[in-house]
Design an enzyme around this catalytic site. Structure first.
Site, short mmCIF file in Angstrom:
data_model
loop_
_atom_site.label_atom_id
_atom_site.label_comp_id
_atom_site.label_asym_id
_atom_site.label_seq_id
_atom_site.Cartn_x
_atom_site.Cartn_y
_atom_site.Cartn_z
N TYR A 211 0.85 -1.19 0.00
CA TYR A 211 0.00 0.00 0.00
C TYR A 211 0.88 1.24 0.00
O TYR A 211 1.90 1.31 0.70
CB TYR A 211 -0.91 0.02 1.23
CG TYR A 211 -1.72 1.29 1.37
CD1 TYR A 211 -2.95 1.40 0.74
CD2 TYR A 211 -1.24 2.36 2.11
CE1 TYR A 211 -3.70 2.58 0.86
CE2 TYR A 211 -1.97 3.53 2.23
CZ TYR A 211 -3.20 3.63 1.60
OH TYR A 211 -3.93 4.80 1.70
N GLU A 299 -3.30 7.76 -3.93
CA GLU A 299 -3.37 6.46 -3.25
C GLU A 299 -3.22 5.35 -4.26
O GLU A 299 -3.93 5.33 -5.28
CB GLU A 299 -4.69 6.32 -2.49
CG GLU A 299 -4.80 5.02 -1.70
CD GLU A 299 -6.12 4.88 -0.98
OE1 GLU A 299 -6.12 4.61 0.24
OE2 GLU A 299 -7.17 5.05 -1.64
#
Length: 488
Positions: A211, A299
């Site tokens: 991530y 993101e």
């Protein structure tokens, strides 16, 4: 020293009341396929992909873009996270699927052939029973009516039955597609979002998922890189259960990202096969993209490692600062208003600070603080606000009219509360706007008005002379109480 001077100048500027109207912080959000294209321009590794809006485009993309691919990934394009675990309102599970290349069209159309066969079979049976009943009742003469006289009626029944079948086939064709359907995820709310396009991507051989994100951090007054060595779905749950896995690296906005900063991020990601130096360069490119395009959030989930030792942005979500629209025209041309609340789209066009909610009492207030207090006191008296709406200190009569149009167009709104404390904003301007709005839209709900401050007497006189049926209030508490009572 420079930073201290800038902060001092900013504080002095913001302390001057009335110089600038405070604007609602709207953040442009673009689709994944648009973000991937943008990242590719900055040298960031992304999967090969193409966005399609129809089944014909799906077929063409498979032939032209993925001629030698045995598998592709089909991703629903909505401006919300959690697509993989989402559910379509037509019952189809998941907004992201890995399929055989020759099945991509079928997935995009939600297994059309199966549903077509089942539903058509159901109605064929129903129509056959109707025809058999008609033959028994009429053609055999059991009703005692002449057979020839009834033949046109029987023909009409057959045509009607066939039309019924065809109509339902059309319904299936329209209703059973992934494209054009509503996808519900934990971020869309129960109403979901319409899938106007799907993104076809190459199926990559991934050996690890991580991530990565960059946000603006108030504590450090600059960009903050957040990374985790595990990624994929449900990153929120992972962060809650294993907070130690999350690393945060603040970046000095004046100096920019250094090799040391990027190395900290890569070490936190702990890649298994990707080259460390190449990964550091990818992190720096992502940071450059964030700054140069005026992002408020970037993101990537997952940031993946492939079997050929590359670090790839397998997914992308980017938000941009609306205040930078004047210098990011190409990016802002990507805006998809169909994915936004139509009330907020209309408010943005009128330059109003509006956020839609789910309550029953529409609010029109001047000043963000007073607007929040108004919403709180409505809740205190047992009501629910339908929106946050700050018309600001420089609102024109035309903006007040547009505000009323937005409030009255909301079917959930059962009453409207106008709460104005005139400082920079003048009460007579608000009053004139209310009167003109009433001439343009039908006010079918009670309107409660509380005016205080600059030109309050002129404002009250304008409302009184208009002949409108308004409920006046002496103070905020009185106004909220009357607004809640008006719902009964």
């Amino acid at each position: 020293m420079v930073r201290g001077m800038l902060r001092k100048l900013a504080n002095q500027s913001l302390s001057v009341a009335g110089k600038w109207q405070q604007q609602q912080l709207r953040r442009l959000n673009i689709h994944e396929y648009q973000g991937a294209e943008l990242m590719g321009k900055y040298g960031i590794n992304v999967p090969k992909g193409v966005a399609v809006a129809s089944l014909d485009e799906v077929k063409k993309a498979i032939q032209d873009v993925f001629p030698n691919q045995s598998e592709v990934v089909v991703k629903s394009q909505v401006l919300a996270g959690g697509r993989g675990l989402g559910t379509f309102k037509n019952g189809f599970q998941g907004g992201v699927h890995i399929v055989k290349a020759d099945q991509a069209e079928e997935i995009a159309s939600f297994r059309l052939s199966l549903h077509l066969k089942l539903i058509c079979g159901h109605h064929w049976l129903k129509c056959k029973l109707v025809k058999r009943w008609t033959f028994k009742l009429f053609l055999k003469g059991e009703m005692g009516w002449p057979v020839r006289a009834l033949r046109p009626f029987v023909f009409y029944l057959k045509v009607l039955c066939w039309t019924f079948e065809m109509d339902n086939i059309k319904i299936v064709l329209q209703d059973c597609k992934m494209l054009g359907q509503i996808l519900v995820t934990k971020q869309t709310g129960a109403q979901g979002k319409v899938v106007s396009k799907v993104y076809l991507c190459e199926k990559m051989s991934l050996v690890n998922e991580m991530y990565f994100s960059i946000i603006l951090d108030r504590a450090t007054s600059g960009p903050l890189i957040i990374a985790c060595r595990k990624g994929g779905t449900s990153i929120e749950d992972l962060a809650e259960k294993f907070p130690d896995m999350i690393i945060k690296v603040p970046i000095d906005v004046f100096k920019g990202i250094s090799d040391e900063d990027a190395a900290k991020v890569v070490d936190g990601l702990a890649p298994k096969v990707a080259d460390r130096n190449d990964s550091i360069e990818q992190v720096k490119k992502l940071y450059n993209l964030f700054c140069e395009t005026d992002c408020t959030m970037l993101e990537i989930n997952p940031l993946a490692e492939t079997s050929d030792n590359k670090l790839v942005a397998a997914d992308a979500k980017l938000n941009f600062d609306d205040n930078a629209e004047y210098r990011q025209k190409e990016i802002f041309s990507l805006r998809d208003s169909s994915q936004e609340d139509p009330r907020e789209v209309a408010a943005a066009k009128a330059d109003l600070n509006y956020i839609g909610l789910d309550g029953e009492i529409g609010c029109m207030v001047n000043g963000a603080g007073l607007a929040m207090a108004t919403m709180d006191i409505i809740k205190l008296h047992g009501g629910t606000p339908a929106n946050f709406l700050d018309v600001g200190g420089n609102a024109t009569e035309g903006q007040v009219v547009e505000a009323f149009k937005i409030l009255t167009a909301d079917e959930k709104v059962k009453a409207i509360l106008v709460n104005i404390f005139g400082g920079i904003m003048k009460c007579d301007v608000i009053a004139s706007g209310i009167v003109n709005a009433a001439k343009q839209v039908q006010l079918k709900v009670p309107v409660i008005v509380r005016l205080e401050g600059t030109n309050v007497e002129q404002g009250k006189r304008i409302l009184k002379e208009s002949g409108m049926k308004l409920i006046t209030a002496e103070d905020l508490d009185d106004a909220a109480e009357k607004a809640v009572k008006a719902l009964a």
